[in-house]
Motif scaffolding. Sequence first.
Motif, PDB file in Angstrom:
ATOM      1  N   ARG A  73       0.823  -1.206   0.000  1.00 47.18           N
ATOM      2  CA  ARG A  73       0.000   0.000   0.000  1.00 47.18           C
ATOM      3  C   ARG A  73       0.860   1.260   0.000  1.00 47.18           C
ATOM      4  NH1 ARG A  73      -3.638  -3.342   3.002  1.00 47.18           N
ATOM      5  NH2 ARG A  73      -2.542  -2.936   4.960  1.00 47.18           N
ATOM      6  N   HIS A  90      -5.907  -0.345  -8.794  1.00 50.08           N
ATOM      7  CA  HIS A  90      -6.367   0.173  -7.503  1.00 50.08           C
ATOM      8  C   HIS A  90      -7.367   1.306  -7.700  1.00 50.08           C
ATOM      9  CE1 HIS A  90      -6.243   1.728  -3.380  1.00 50.08           C
ATOM     10  NE2 HIS A  90      -6.060   2.925  -3.917  1.00 50.08           N
ATOM     11  N   ILE A  91      -7.034   2.269  -8.527  1.00 51.63           N
ATOM     12  CA  ILE A  91      -7.874   3.464  -8.635  1.00 51.63           C
ATOM     13  C   ILE A  91      -9.039   3.284  -9.597  1.00 51.63           C
ATOM     14  CG2 ILE A  91      -6.535   4.581 -10.465  1.00 51.63           C
ATOM     15  CD1 ILE A  91      -8.284   6.209  -7.369  1.00 51.63           C
ATOM     16  N   ARG A 122     -12.195   1.945  -7.984  1.00 50.68           N
ATOM     17  CA  ARG A 122     -12.643   2.924  -6.988  1.00 50.68           C
ATOM     18  C   ARG A 122     -13.432   4.055  -7.661  1.00 50.68           C
ATOM     19  NH1 ARG A 122     -10.763   3.956  -1.773  1.00 50.68           N
ATOM     20  NH2 ARG A 122     -11.083   6.102  -1.037  1.00 50.68           N
ATOM     21  N   ALA A 180     -16.775   2.630  -9.120  1.00 55.39           N
ATOM     22  CA  ALA A 180     -17.798   2.409  -8.089  1.00 55.39           C
ATOM     23  C   ALA A 180     -18.391   3.732  -7.618  1.00 55.39           C
ATOM     24  CB  ALA A 180     -17.191   1.649  -6.911  1.00 55.39           C
ATOM     25  N   ALA A 181     -17.538   4.752  -7.477  1.00 59.03           N
ATOM     26  CA  ALA A 181     -18.027   6.062  -7.041  1.00 59.03           C
ATOM     27  C   ALA A 181     -19.005   6.634  -8.065  1.00 59.03           C
ATOM     28  CB  ALA A 181     -16.851   7.017  -6.837  1.00 59.03           C
ATOM     29  N   ALA A 234     -13.757  10.223  -3.823  1.00 54.20           N
ATOM     30  CA  ALA A 234     -12.950   9.027  -4.099  1.00 54.20           C
ATOM     31  C   ALA A 234     -11.478   9.371  -4.276  1.00 54.20           C
ATOM     32  CB  ALA A 234     -13.477   8.324  -5.350  1.00 54.20           C
ATOM     33  N   HIS A 277     -10.007   0.164 -17.642  1.00 53.88           N
ATOM     34  CA  HIS A 277     -10.730   0.906 -16.605  1.00 53.88           C
ATOM     35  C   HIS A 277     -11.356   2.181 -17.170  1.00 53.88           C
ATOM     36  CE1 HIS A 277      -9.317  -1.751 -13.460  1.00 53.88           C
ATOM     37  NE2 HIS A 277      -8.069  -1.593 -13.871  1.00 53.88           N
TER      38      HIS A 277
END
Length: 222
Positions: A38, A89-90, A93, A96-97, A122, A151
Motif C-alpha cells: 500500500r 487500484h484506482i 474505486r 464504483a463512485a 474518491a 478501466h
Amino acid sequence: MTTARASSAPDPADGDPRESGGNRAAGTKGVPRADRERQIIAAAMEEFGRRGHSAASMAEIARRVGVTKPMLYTYFGSKDGLYTACVDHIGPRLLAATERAMASNPPQDQLPRTVLAALFQALEGQRHAWFVLYDRTTAPGSAPWDAARRHREAIDALAETGTAALLRGQGNRDSLDADALKHVWTGTVSALVGWWISHPEISAHEMSARCARLLSAVRSGA
C-alpha cells in the motif's frame, strides 16, 4: 503480467524483527507485506500522476517509501507491473463512485455535480490518481496503456450514459452529440482535478461546493 497481491507474508526486506526496535517508520524493516504494498502504490500513484508513466522514476518511488529500488521489482516485477497495480487500484474505486452517484437518481440537472462530488470524495488523499488512469504518456498498444484503457472504458461508458440522458432530457438524441459531450466532460473533470491539486488546502467537500456554484453560473448564463 500479473502484479503482486497484498498479503500478510513477511516483507522481503525484513531482517530479525528484534533488531528493528519499537518504532516502525514507513518502509523500514518489520512492515507487513500488505502494508508495504500500500505504501509503494501510494507513492507510485503520486509519481505516475505527476510525471506520467514514461518519465516516472522507480528510484524516486523507492526513495519516497524508504525502500530499495530492487524491492519494487521484487514486489511488482517491473515498472509496468507497478503502474498496472496503480490503475487496478484506482480504476474500480472511481468506477464504483460514479456508479453509486448515478444510481442515487438525482434530478437530471443535478447529475453532473453529484458525479463530481463522488469523484472528488474518491480522490481525496490521492488526487494525482486521476492522471494515472488518464495518462497520455503511455504508448498505445503497450501493457500500461491497455491496463488503463480497460478501466477508462468502463468509466467512459458511464459518462456516455449520463451525457446521453442529459441530452435526451432536452430532446436531443444525437449519439455523436452525446459522444462529444462525454469528451467535454472528461476534459472538464481533468481540468478541475488539476486545479484542485494546485490547491491542496481545499477539501473534497469544499471542491464539490465550488463546482456546484460554477455549474449553476454556467447554467444561468446559458
